[in-house]
Design a protein around this motif. Structure first.
Motif, PDB file in Angstrom:
ATOM      1  N   VAL A 167     -90.214 -18.930  -6.115  1.00 51.02           N
ATOM      2  CA  VAL A 167     -88.589 -18.397  -5.994  1.00 51.02           C
ATOM      3  C   VAL A 167     -88.168 -19.594  -5.009  1.00 51.02           C
ATOM      4  O   VAL A 167     -86.965 -20.120  -5.171  1.00 51.02           O
ATOM      5  CB  VAL A 167     -88.408 -17.252  -6.194  1.00 51.02           C
ATOM      6  CG1 VAL A 167     -88.567 -16.386  -4.938  1.00 51.02           C
ATOM      7  CG2 VAL A 167     -86.845 -17.128  -6.603  1.00 51.02           C
ATOM      8  N   ARG A 209     -88.569 -17.972 -16.576  1.00 55.00           N
ATOM      9  CA  ARG A 209     -89.490 -19.220 -16.481  1.00 55.00           C
ATOM     10  C   ARG A 209     -91.217 -18.929 -16.506  1.00 55.00           C
ATOM     11  O   ARG A 209     -91.875 -19.715 -16.441  1.00 55.00           O
ATOM     12  CB  ARG A 209     -89.278 -20.015 -15.087  1.00 55.00           C
ATOM     13  CG  ARG A 209     -88.066 -20.834 -15.109  1.00 55.00           C
ATOM     14  CD  ARG A 209     -87.807 -21.196 -13.657  1.00 55.00           C
ATOM     15  NE  ARG A 209     -88.319 -22.507 -13.504  1.00 55.00           N
ATOM     16  CZ  ARG A 209     -88.027 -23.291 -12.440  1.00 55.00           C
ATOM     17  NH1 ARG A 209     -87.271 -22.980 -11.577  1.00 55.00           N
ATOM     18  NH2 ARG A 209     -88.863 -24.485 -12.166  1.00 55.00           N
ATOM     19  N   ALA A 230     -93.880 -15.675  -9.913  1.00 53.76           N
ATOM     20  CA  ALA A 230     -92.158 -16.017  -9.815  1.00 53.76           C
ATOM     21  C   ALA A 230     -91.929 -15.574  -8.231  1.00 53.76           C
ATOM     22  O   ALA A 230     -91.163 -16.369  -7.752  1.00 53.76           O
ATOM     23  CB  ALA A 230     -91.571 -15.099 -10.750  1.00 53.76           C
ATOM     24  N   VAL A 247     -88.869 -10.551  -6.891  1.00 53.83           N
ATOM     25  CA  VAL A 247     -88.448 -11.833  -6.799  1.00 53.83           C
ATOM     26  C   VAL A 247     -87.202 -12.018  -5.545  1.00 53.83           C
ATOM     27  O   VAL A 247     -87.333 -13.049  -4.699  1.00 53.83           O
ATOM     28  CB  VAL A 247     -87.983 -12.315  -7.989  1.00 53.83           C
ATOM     29  CG1 VAL A 247     -87.575 -13.838  -8.037  1.00 53.83           C
ATOM     30  CG2 VAL A 247     -89.079 -12.347  -9.131  1.00 53.83           C
ATOM     31  N   ASP A 298     -83.535 -15.881 -13.872  1.00 51.85           N
ATOM     32  CA  ASP A 298     -83.781 -17.177 -14.369  1.00 51.85           C
ATOM     33  C   ASP A 298     -85.447 -17.364 -14.133  1.00 51.85           C
ATOM     34  O   ASP A 298     -86.319 -17.968 -14.908  1.00 51.85           O
ATOM     35  CB  ASP A 298     -83.265 -18.243 -13.326  1.00 51.85           C
ATOM     36  CG  ASP A 298     -83.691 -19.805 -13.846  1.00 51.85           C
ATOM     37  OD1 ASP A 298     -83.574 -20.171 -14.781  1.00 51.85           O
ATOM     38  OD2 ASP A 298     -84.156 -20.440 -12.656  1.00 51.85           O
ATOM     39  N   TRP A 299     -86.038 -16.880 -12.900  1.00 52.83           N
ATOM     40  CA  TRP A 299     -87.436 -17.039 -12.860  1.00 52.83           C
ATOM     41  C   TRP A 299     -88.077 -16.298 -13.463  1.00 52.83           C
ATOM     42  O   TRP A 299     -89.403 -16.662 -13.857  1.00 52.83           O
ATOM     43  CB  TRP A 299     -87.439 -16.776 -11.320  1.00 52.83           C
ATOM     44  CG  TRP A 299     -87.880 -18.140 -10.554  1.00 52.83           C
ATOM     45  CD1 TRP A 299     -86.954 -18.720  -9.856  1.00 52.83           C
ATOM     46  CD2 TRP A 299     -88.758 -19.242 -10.712  1.00 52.83           C
ATOM     47  NE1 TRP A 299     -87.256 -20.109  -9.485  1.00 52.83           N
ATOM     48  CE2 TRP A 299     -88.411 -20.124  -9.837  1.00 52.83           C
ATOM     49  CE3 TRP A 299     -90.057 -19.060 -11.104  1.00 52.83           C
ATOM     50  CZ2 TRP A 299     -89.205 -21.248  -9.617  1.00 52.83           C
ATOM     51  CZ3 TRP A 299     -90.710 -20.177 -10.894  1.00 52.83           C
ATOM     52  CH2 TRP A 299     -90.558 -21.487 -10.212  1.00 52.83           C
ATOM     53  N   THR A 334     -80.625 -15.621  -9.613  1.00 55.18           N
ATOM     54  CA  THR A 334     -81.958 -16.446  -9.734  1.00 55.18           C
ATOM     55  C   THR A 334     -83.009 -15.620 -10.007  1.00 55.18           C
ATOM     56  O   THR A 334     -84.042 -16.357 -10.741  1.00 55.18           O
ATOM     57  CB  THR A 334     -82.093 -16.874  -8.175  1.00 55.18           C
ATOM     58  OG1 THR A 334     -80.802 -17.629  -7.735  1.00 55.18           O
ATOM     59  CG2 THR A 334     -83.417 -17.863  -8.023  1.00 55.18           C
TER      60      THR A 334
END
Length: 256
Positions: A165, A135, A161, A110, A131-132, A128
């Motif tokens: 991103v 998700r 992802a 990612v 977080d992804w 980040t």
């Protein structure tokens, strides 16, 4: 409204064999287009041509760039096209191994796309990426695991992802649920539908599965032998197919 993508007469030949012929359509911001047809119908050839993976023999593919408006991506310089592929475009492969670095951790996969557009702060990149992963329903404690340790469904979610991103505006998807178990397909489709709506994505989805386009696509194109034989609103095409080939596709699903 200006189309996000405007395709005109895209044609790709393989010697005497037609890959796709004279395909034209406009795709608008936030719209999802499905392309269906049997194997060899030309749908994956068309997708690859639109995404810049190979050059068509003729035609135009205009994209509404942020800085200069509509540009023909087929005449862009290669550095421009590569940057477009890292930022405003994304491509989700049927086999996630084709879209992942298998020797790099999940977080690294990612983070690489973020670094490709200029991100340099390691802490921010890792945050980040974490977080992804969440998700796409991958636990944060798997961030340092390699993709080969993941199931096929998790690899596909990781590929998604990695692609989303950077906040692309157009996503190309080639059989995104192909090869997955039915229960895994359903979960992935639900995830994709949520992300498309949440991010306001435009997408072009190639699939042989009419249930996929029924769930995800606003409009539908049906291809046979390299030609578009029918197009329209997805529900309209599937509920009241006009072309004989489309009728066969729909009836074959109903008979299963």
């Amino acid at each position: 409204m200006t189309p996000l993508l405007s395709v005109k007469n895209v044609t790709k030949m393989y010697g005497d064999r037609i890959g796709c012929a004279d395909v034209s359509f406009d795709l608008y911001p936030g719209e999802v287009m499905g392309i269906v047809g049997e194997s060899g119908s030309g749908k994956s050839t068309l997708l690859a041509a639109l995404a810049g993976h190979h050059a068509p023999d003729r035609g135009e593919v205009h994209f509404d760039t942020r800085a200069e408006g509509l540009r023909d991506t087929l005449t862009m310089r290669e550095p421009e096209r590569r940057m477009l592929a890292r930022t405003d475009w994304a491509f989700v492969h049927q086999n996630p191994r084709d879209g992942l670095r298998m020797s790099v951790s999940a977080g690294g996969n990612v983070g690489e796309r973020l670094m490709a557009v200029g991100a340099r702060n390691y802490g921010d990149i890792r945050d980040t990426a974490t977080d992804w992963l969440g998700r796409v329903e991958i636990n944060a404690d798997r961030i340092d695991d390699r993709p080969r340790a993941f199931s096929g469904g998790m690899q596909q979610r990781l590929q998604i992802a990695r692609n989303l991103v950077t906040g692309p505006r157009l996503v190309f998807m080639d059989e995104p649920t192909g090869g997955l178990d039915v229960s895994v397909q359903a979960r992935l489709l639900d995830l994709l539908r949520g992300l498309v709506r949440e991010m306001g994505l435009s997408a072009i989805i190639v699939t042989h599965d009419l249930a996929v386009v029924r769930l995800l696509a606003d409009r539908l194109m049906v291809m046979k032998s390299g030609h578009v034989v029918e197009s329209g609103l997805t529900d309209q095409v599937l509920d009241d197919p006009q072309h004989g080939y489309t009728q066969l596709l729909v009836s074959s699903v109903l008979q299963v």
